[in-house]
Structure formats: structure tokens, C-alpha cells
Design an enzyme around this catalytic site. Structure first.
Site, PDB file in Angstrom:
ATOM      1  N   CYS A  30     -16.847  66.928 -15.997  1.00  0.00           N
ATOM      2  CA  CYS A  30     -17.603  65.808 -15.418  1.00  0.00           C
ATOM      3  C   CYS A  30     -17.746  65.994 -13.904  1.00  0.00           C
ATOM      4  CB  CYS A  30     -16.875  64.513 -15.758  1.00  0.00           C
ATOM      5  SG  CYS A  30     -17.442  63.062 -14.872  1.00  0.00           S
ATOM      6  N   CYS A  33     -16.803  63.017 -11.776  1.00  0.00           N
ATOM      7  CA  CYS A  33     -15.343  62.879 -11.751  1.00  0.00           C
ATOM      8  C   CYS A  33     -14.742  63.773 -10.677  1.00  0.00           C
ATOM      9  CB  CYS A  33     -14.731  63.268 -13.099  1.00  0.00           C
ATOM     10  SG  CYS A  33     -15.222  62.248 -14.496  1.00  0.00           S
TER      11      CYS A  33
END
Length: 175
Positions: A30, A33
């Protein structure tokens, strides 16, 4: 610190009884993230907040348990309850504002009424909320009661049983 399904109870739930714990639900694939993690790490430095990271790929049950449907997902725990959360990468100022709200002093420290302060001091939120409902019935104290109740709902967490019950009662009284 990295936490797993095996360590979550001790490192997050139990620890949140003494200090706020910020949990970053993330995954290595991600990109948002990976951008958010260093922002969170920098933002918690010098604050009385613990940062815990949960890899959702390795801890799928935790992600399900806490309704993580998008990542990054950040959840703040206090007294074993989620009290605040956000989803998505945020800027440093937005994370700082989130942490400022999380770490502000307890409502009990801003109360001048001795009976209400005493109830909150002993952790009797239900008695405090009952008192505030009575105040909300008085037009002269309505706004003070509403603001204080909203602050208590935030302190307890929006999904806490008392927050849910008294939010409904307050809405019924006001509207």
C-alpha cells in the site's frame, strides 16, 4: 512497535488503560500506507502516545475485528476502546490535529461544578451524563451541557455503550 493477533491485547488494549495507543493498520504493498507511516512516527515523538503497527496481510482477523476495509486505517485506543479514527494518508498538520484532540486533558479537569467533577473523578460517567441531561433541560445551561456531553462522548469513544445511549437521549431532548 509491530503488533500481531497474539500481542494485540497486551500491547494495545491493556496498554491503552494508561496511555493512548495509536494503531496503524497497513500493508507493505500500500503506497499511501508507506507515505503515512513516517508521518505518524514523527508526529508521536515527544507525545505521550504509543504507536503500534498492524500488518493487515499477516493479521487478517484483527483487520476484520476492527472493521478495517480500507488502508491505511488509523485507530486511537483509550481504555480498551477505539475513541477516534481516520482512513487514508494524512498530512503532518492533519495528524498533529488528530493527536492534539486525542491527548487533550480529560473532561474532568475542565469541570467547575463540584458534583459533576466528583462523578467524573471516580469514573462514574453515567452519573455525570445524567447530571448533564438535567442541565440540558434548562435553557440557560443547555449549550454548556451539550458541549460537555459531546466532549465526554469523544473521551469514551463514539461506539461506547454510554455514548450511544446518551447521544440518543440528548438528541431527543434537544430536537
Amino acid at each position: 512497535m509491530d503488533v500481531t493477533e497474539e500481542t494485540f491485547a497486551a500491547e494495545v488494549i491493556e496498554r491503552s488503560a494508561t496511555e493512548p495507543v495509536l494503531v496503524d493498520f497497513w500493508a507493505a504493498w500500500c503506497k499511501p500506507c508507506l507515505r503515512l507511516t513516517p508521518v505518524l512516527e514523527a508526529a508521536v515523538e515527544g507525545r505521550d502516545v504509543v504507536l503500534a503497527k498492524v500488518d493487515v496481510e499477516a493479521n487478517k482477523e484483527l483487520a476484520r475485528r476492527f472493521d478495517v476495509s480500507g488502508i491505511p486505517a488509523v485507530k486511537a485506543f483509550r481504555n480498551g476502546e477505539v475513541v477516534a479514527e481516520f482512513v487514508g494518508a494524512k498530512s503532518r498538520p492533519a495528524v498533529d490535529a488528530f493527536l492534539d484532540e486525542l491527548t487533550k486533558p480529560p473532561v474532568s479537569e475542565s469541570i467547575e461544578d463540584p458534583a459533576l467533577a466528583e462523578a467524573l473523578g471516580r469514573g462514574d460517567y453515567e452519573q455525570a451524563l445524567e447530571t448533564l441531561l438535567r442541565w440540558a433541560d434548562d435553557p440557560g445551561r443547555r449549550e454548556e451541557a451539550r458541549r460537555t456531553m459531546v466532549d465526554l462522548f469523544n473521551e469514551l469513544g463514539q461506539s461506547h455503550d454510554l455514548s450511544v445511549r446518551y447521544r440518543k437521549r440528548l438528541a431527543a431532548l434537544l430536537y
